[in-house]
Motif scaffolding. Structure first.
Motif: not given
Length: 531
Positions: A382-383, A292-293, A368-370, A375-377
């Motif tokens: 991300l689907q 994302p972004n 952490t938690d990259w 957020k991807f969805l």
């Protein structure tokens, strides 16, 4: 920022344009008593090298010998000859093989450099003669950030920290450690000077000889002269949209992992004074995971799942070494009516259930938690779906073809043999085995089942670690004209130079290792010059 010692005039023995692996040439020159200036376009020292893991592919060096690895020039020569072929002059390979070990010996003689260490990373072409499953790659030791003192703000941050604004940590590793150690060693010579925020404009030529550079500093044009010569070591042109469209229309600079200043300035300056070029259509390609972004994240290979094109067909071994993987995506894109960019990475819930898969994936952001699923969805990169048929509809591929390919792959996972593309057969495939799919799925740890809902699809684009075509040189790193004659006083290395490795990537650390060697060879040639 200007860091200059004993400066009385803007005349030097050696000028190095670029501050990545070219710092090796600067250090070698300054260590031999040559007054040396490094100019850097951006505010930071390190270029793309600072982003790297700083692996160095240098057969036969002291670090390998200490680790008991038997790999000198005689063992590596048939490997390079086989995989490079006629794509680059054999003389360059020979110069590289002969200079690598002495260069490491010299670097280790500097107290700030410490000792390099070997870490087994398999060569990338396992079937070529002379390929080593144990690998030939060495790395610099980590360094406490505090060791840099006032120089610390100069060093470019790791890419993940630069993107996120996160603190890079108190210990410098990888490319940061390499650049920091070179910077400290260079300044310690007493013959070194550095100017940041000083982009190259053009070369100064007198009577057919390069005698300096014109650059910009504080908004003004300046002329800096070099008695012995100029080394162009400022990276490739990956951030130049016009050149990418001309030579690599399938790729965009927005997908590159190259440093921000790499727009080809040094390359174009060489061309303007008559330098010949080669392989401008090439890059150090790699898969890039769309996030994302931000620019895509470079990583070495998949951890589980398969890649399919817009027809829903699997078309390659997803664990190929990254440059081979990138070239395979590009080949498929150019030779098919079906789009392969972006690739659809299809996997299942096992990917997220496997703690190894995203907590320490190959060359992923060290934060952490990259990989935040929500957020991807939300960003649409991300689907997610409860069935493969529903997922196929979301990503626009034929459902029947996708389910057929997943079913076939699951058969391979259960048998332990990828009959289609050989995933898991090569030493490289198994190198980072703990980040493959869960081991209980089958006999081959690189072939995890895809059968646990929900199912996911991420996007893979064709990224790169920089372009690699550049100015033709001889085995002393001297830049050549089209007729093969030498442009006196001009040298090139790194991604500004047409690569010694031709179209291929021999093993982890090929780009940085060869960049260091040819910067070193340039410095040796200038030190031997009496002009």
């Amino acid at each position: 920022m200007k860091l200059q010692k004993n400066e009385t005039e803007d005349v030097y023995d050696v000028i190095v344009v670029g501050s990545g692996a070219g710092l090796v040439g600067a250090l070698a020159a300054a260590s031999r008593g040559l007054r040396t200036l490094v100019i850097e376009k951006t505010e930071f020292i390190g270029g793309t090298t600072a982003y790297s893991g700083s692996g160095l592919w240098l057969p036969g060096n002291a670090a390998e010998l200490r680790a008991g690895v038997d790999s000198g020039p005689d063992q590596a020569r048939p490997y390079l000859d086989a995989i490079v072929g006629d794509d680059a002059p054999a003389a360059l390979r020979e110069a590289f093989l002969k200079a690598g070990a002495p260069m490491i010996d010299e670097l280790e003689s500097h107290s700030w450099m410490g000792q390099f260490y070997w870490l087994g990373v398999p060569d990338y072409f396992e079937k070529a003669p002379g390929s080593l499953a144990r690998g030939r790659t060495i790395f610099p030791e980590a360094l406490d950030r505090s060791a840099l003192g006032d120089l610390e703000p100069l060093v470019r941050r790791p890419q993940w920290a630069e993107r996120s604004g996160a603190h890079p940590g108190d210990v410098m590793t990888g490319g940061q450690a390499l650049i920091a150690r070179l910077l400290l060693s260079f300044m310690e010579t007493g013959n070194g000077a550095i100017r940041t925020n000083t982009p190259l404009k053009q070369l100064v030529v007198e009577d057919g000889r390069v005698v300096g550079v014109e650059a910009t500093s504080d908004g003004e044009s300046i002329t800096l002269r070099a008695r012995r010569g100029v080394i162009l070591a400022a990276g490739g042109y990956e951030r130049n949209a016009e050149f990418r469209q001309k030579y690599q229309p399938e790729v965009t600079g927005e997908w590159s992992q190259g440093a921000p200043g790499n727009t080809g300035d040094a390359l174009f300056a060489g061309m303007e004074v008559g330098a010949a070029t080669d392989l401008l259509e090439e890059a150090w390609f790699a898969p890039g995971l769309v996030v994302p972004n931000e620019r895509p994240v470079f990583y070495t290979s998949v951890w589980s799942g398969i890649w399919v094109n817009d027809a829903g067909e699997r078309f390659m071994n997803e664990r190929l070494p990254y440059d081979r993987s990138g070239h395979e995506i590009l080949r498929a894109q150019r030779n098919s009516d079906v789009s392969h960019i972006p690739v659809h990475w299809v996997f299942d819930q096992r990917q997220f259930d496997n703690e190894r898969a995203f907590s320490s994936p190959p060359v992923a952001p060290q934060s952490t938690d990259w990989f935040d699923i929500d957020k991807f969805l939300e960003a649409g990169v991300l689907q997610r779906a409860d069935t493969l048929e529903e997922l196929a509809e979301l990503i626009g591929v034929p459902a029947g073809t996708l389910t057929k390919n997943v079913a076939q792959f699951n058969e391979y996972a259960l048998s332990g043999k990828d009959e289609a593309f050989g995933r898991g057969d090569a030493p490289w495939d198994l190198n980072i085995v703990n980040t493959c799919g869960p081991h209980e799925d089958g006999p081959n740890p690189c072939l995890g089942l895809i059968d646990k809902a929900p199912y996911y699809a991420a996007q893979i684009v064709l990224s790169d670690l920089g372009t690699k075509g550049g100015l033709k040189t001889d085995d002393h790193s001297r830049v050549l004209r089209e007729d093969g004659s030498v442009i006196t006083g001009l040298y090139a290395s790194g991604n500004t130079m047409a690569p010694m490795t031709g179209r291929i990537y021999p093993g982890a650390g090929g780009p940085v290792g060869s960049s260091m060697v040819f910067s070193y060879l340039a410095a040796l040639d200038m030190a031997d010059s009496n002009d």
